[in-house]
Structures are given as structure tokens and as C-alpha cells.
Scaffold this active site. Structure first.
Site, short mmCIF file in Angstrom:
data_model
loop_
_atom_site.label_atom_id
_atom_site.label_comp_id
_atom_site.label_asym_id
_atom_site.label_seq_id
_atom_site.Cartn_x
_atom_site.Cartn_y
_atom_site.Cartn_z
N SER A 202 -19.12 1.80 -7.87
CA SER A 202 -19.82 2.93 -7.24
C SER A 202 -18.87 4.11 -7.00
O SER A 202 -19.26 5.27 -7.14
CB SER A 202 -20.53 2.51 -5.95
OG SER A 202 -19.61 2.25 -4.91
N LEU B 213 -0.42 -4.71 -8.72
CA LEU B 213 0.24 -4.12 -9.89
C LEU B 213 1.71 -4.49 -9.94
O LEU B 213 2.36 -4.60 -8.90
CB LEU B 213 0.10 -2.59 -9.83
CG LEU B 213 -1.34 -2.08 -9.66
CD1 LEU B 213 -1.32 -0.59 -9.37
CD2 LEU B 213 -2.16 -2.39 -10.89
N ASN C 247 -5.34 5.59 -5.18
CA ASN C 247 -6.16 4.40 -4.88
C ASN C 247 -7.04 4.67 -3.67
O ASN C 247 -6.63 5.38 -2.75
CB ASN C 247 -5.22 3.22 -4.56
CG ASN C 247 -5.97 1.96 -4.16
OD1 ASN C 247 -6.89 1.52 -4.87
ND2 ASN C 247 -5.58 1.35 -3.05
N HIS D 41 -8.82 2.73 -0.50
CA HIS D 41 -8.70 1.47 0.23
C HIS D 41 -9.65 1.52 1.43
O HIS D 41 -9.68 2.52 2.16
CB HIS D 41 -7.26 1.27 0.70
CG HIS D 41 -7.06 -0.05 1.39
ND1 HIS D 41 -7.01 -1.25 0.69
CD2 HIS D 41 -6.94 -0.37 2.70
CE1 HIS D 41 -6.85 -2.23 1.55
NE2 HIS D 41 -6.81 -1.73 2.77
N SER E 132 -9.26 5.16 3.16
CA SER E 132 -8.10 6.01 2.87
C SER E 132 -7.93 6.17 1.36
O SER E 132 -8.17 5.23 0.61
CB SER E 132 -6.81 5.36 3.40
OG SER E 132 -6.93 5.00 4.76
N THR F 71 2.34 3.48 -4.68
CA THR F 71 3.77 3.21 -4.83
C THR F 71 3.96 1.70 -4.87
O THR F 71 2.99 0.94 -4.75
CB THR F 71 4.58 3.78 -3.64
OG1 THR F 71 4.18 3.08 -2.46
CG2 THR F 71 4.35 5.28 -3.48
N ASP G 139 -0.63 -0.76 -0.84
CA ASP G 139 -1.48 0.02 0.08
C ASP G 139 -0.65 0.87 1.05
O ASP G 139 -1.11 1.20 2.14
CB ASP G 139 -2.44 -0.89 0.86
CG ASP G 139 -3.44 -1.60 -0.04
OD1 ASP G 139 -3.82 -1.02 -1.07
OD2 ASP G 139 -3.84 -2.73 0.29
C1 GAR Z 1 -14.56 -0.28 -2.39
O1 GAR Z 1 -14.99 -0.53 -1.09
C2 GAR Z 1 -13.05 -0.03 -2.40
O2 GAR Z 1 -12.61 0.69 -1.29
C3 GAR Z 1 -12.53 -1.43 -2.42
O3 GAR Z 1 -13.37 -2.12 -3.32
C4 GAR Z 1 -14.68 -1.54 -3.25
C5 GAR Z 1 -15.13 -1.24 -4.65
O4 GAR Z 1 -16.47 -0.81 -4.66
N1 GAR Z 1 -11.16 -1.46 -2.85
C6 GAR Z 1 -10.28 -2.34 -2.38
O5 GAR Z 1 -10.55 -3.20 -1.56
C7 GAR Z 1 -8.88 -2.20 -2.94
N2 GAR Z 1 -7.96 -2.99 -2.23
P1 GAR Z 1 -17.06 -0.05 -5.92
O6 GAR Z 1 -16.76 -0.92 -7.13
O7 GAR Z 1 -18.53 0.02 -5.64
O8 GAR Z 1 -16.41 1.29 -6.02
#
Ligand code: GAR
Length: 197
Positions: free
Chosen positions: A14, A94, A108, A110, A137, A142, A146
């Protein structure tokens, strides 16, 4: 010159969709590739529907060899020659070489108010801590997981009765708004902190 953006996903995509839809008209960037480490990730079909080239590579076929997988991903990315790489729900840790290669060009999203709750289960951890506020966020990536420089945050309040699921659902539209706003600025070389909510 218009910037080329690659977006890495592992799931529904999304955030990826919000980013792709934003890159139109006078936007300084265009999506050139959506890549996933999950071959049947829902986001890949969405990207194709939006007319963005896609690629997938199943990390499981590389076993425990993270370095080899990241080198293969790097080759796929280099073919698309992105100026910016967006991690949008890309659930892979990564390797240092990969991070180093894209340093200063990779961002990224988070789902927490970093530096709180790096890693997984961020919504539940905010609830367990009794927090009254939660958020998301966007940061530069880096070698510190996170932990890279923050580019923006969106805040939401935690309401009585909230669960990890209700929080995640309420936060998601703010993730989209924040990521879109940060990317537009980042593509112009602007790194000043953005606040929403
Ligand atoms: C989102 O909430 C994003 O912030 C999280 O995964 C979800 C992906 O949703 N990312 C992490 O947790 C990274 N550590 P999406 O596929 O619907 O964008």
C-alpha cells in the site's frame, strides 16, 4: 532531471502504491521498478496494474547466504538504474555491502516513532509500554537497523481499546501521506525534517 525510483516490498504494497500514484505531473521523480523478495506479494500485481515494471526473487532459494541474495538484488536494481531506492514494507535485514552501495540514496518507512521500537511488532510494543502516542518514521538507511537519519514523522494518538490491528490500520494512511511527502522533497535533495499530525 527527473529522478528514477525503485521500490522494494514484501507484502501488500500500500505504501508502494501511494508512492507510485504520487509520482506524476510535476513530481521530480518517476517509479522505474518495484521489486519483491516474495514472488506472490500482492504489491507486485498492484504495481503491474499501475504500469510499473516489476521483478521478484525468492530469498529462500539463497538459504542462509544473505550476501549472495543481496548481490542478486543489487544486480536487478542496477539494471533499472535508480537514483533513489524506497523500502516500503521490505521485510529483509540488509547486508552492510548492500547498504553501503545505496548509502545516501535509500530511504525506509518504519511503523513507529523512532528511535522507539526498532524492529518488529511496533504497534503491540507501543501498547504494552502504555504509550498515548504512536506514529511512523521515514529515515535514510544506514548500517544501523532502523537507526539512520530521520527525514520525517507522523503522529497519531492511541485510544482506549486500541489493539495492534486497529493501530496499524489507523496509522497506514499517515504512512502513505508521510512517505509521499518525504519522497517528493528527497528527490529534490531536501532532507529537512517533516512532521505530520
Ligand atoms: C507498513 O506498515 C510499513 O511501515 C511496515 O510494513 C508495512 C507494509 O505495508 N514496514 C516495516 O515494518 C519495516 N520494518 P504495505 O505493504 O501495505 O506498504
Amino acid at each position: 532531471m527527473t529522478k528514477r525510483v525503485a521500490i522494494l516490498i514484501s507484502g501488500g504494497g500500500s505504501n508502494m502504491e501511494a508512492l507510485v500514484r504520487s509520482m506524476q505531473g510535476d513530481h521530480p521523480a518517476r517509479a522505474v521498478l518495484v521489486f519483491s523478495n516474495v514472488e506472490d506479494a500482492g504489491g507486485l500485481a498492484k504495481a503491474q496494474g499501475l504500469g510499473v515494471p516489476t521483478a521478484a526473487l525468492d530469498h529462500r532459494t539463497f538459504g542462509a547466504d544473505r550476501a549472495a541474495f543481496d548481490r542478486a538484488v543489487n544486480d536487478i536494481l542496477e539494471d533499472a538504474a535508480p537514483d533513489i531506492v524506497c523500502l516500503a514494507g521490505y521485510m529483509r535485514i540488509l547486508t552492510p555491502a548492500f547498504v553501503e552501495h545505496w548509502a545516501g540514496r535509500m530511504i525506509n518507512i518504519h511503523p513507529s516513532l523512532l528511535p522507539k521500537y526498532k524492529g518488529l511488532h511496533t504497534h503491540q510494543r507501543a501498547l504494552d509500554a502504555g504509550d498515548t502516542e504512536h506514529g511512523c518514521s521515514v529515515h535514510e538507511v544506514t548500517a544501523d537497523l532502523d537507526g539512520g537519519p530521520l527525514l520525517g514523522q507522523a503522529h497519531i494518538s492511541i485510544e482506549p481499546g486500541d489493539t495492534a490491528e486497529t493501530l496499524a490500520a489507523r496509522l497506514l494512511p499517515f504512512e502513505h501521506e508521510l512517505f509521499v511527502k518525504v519522497l517528493r522533497r528527497y528527490a529534490k535533495g531536501e532532507k529537512a525534517f517533516v512532521t505530520l499530525g
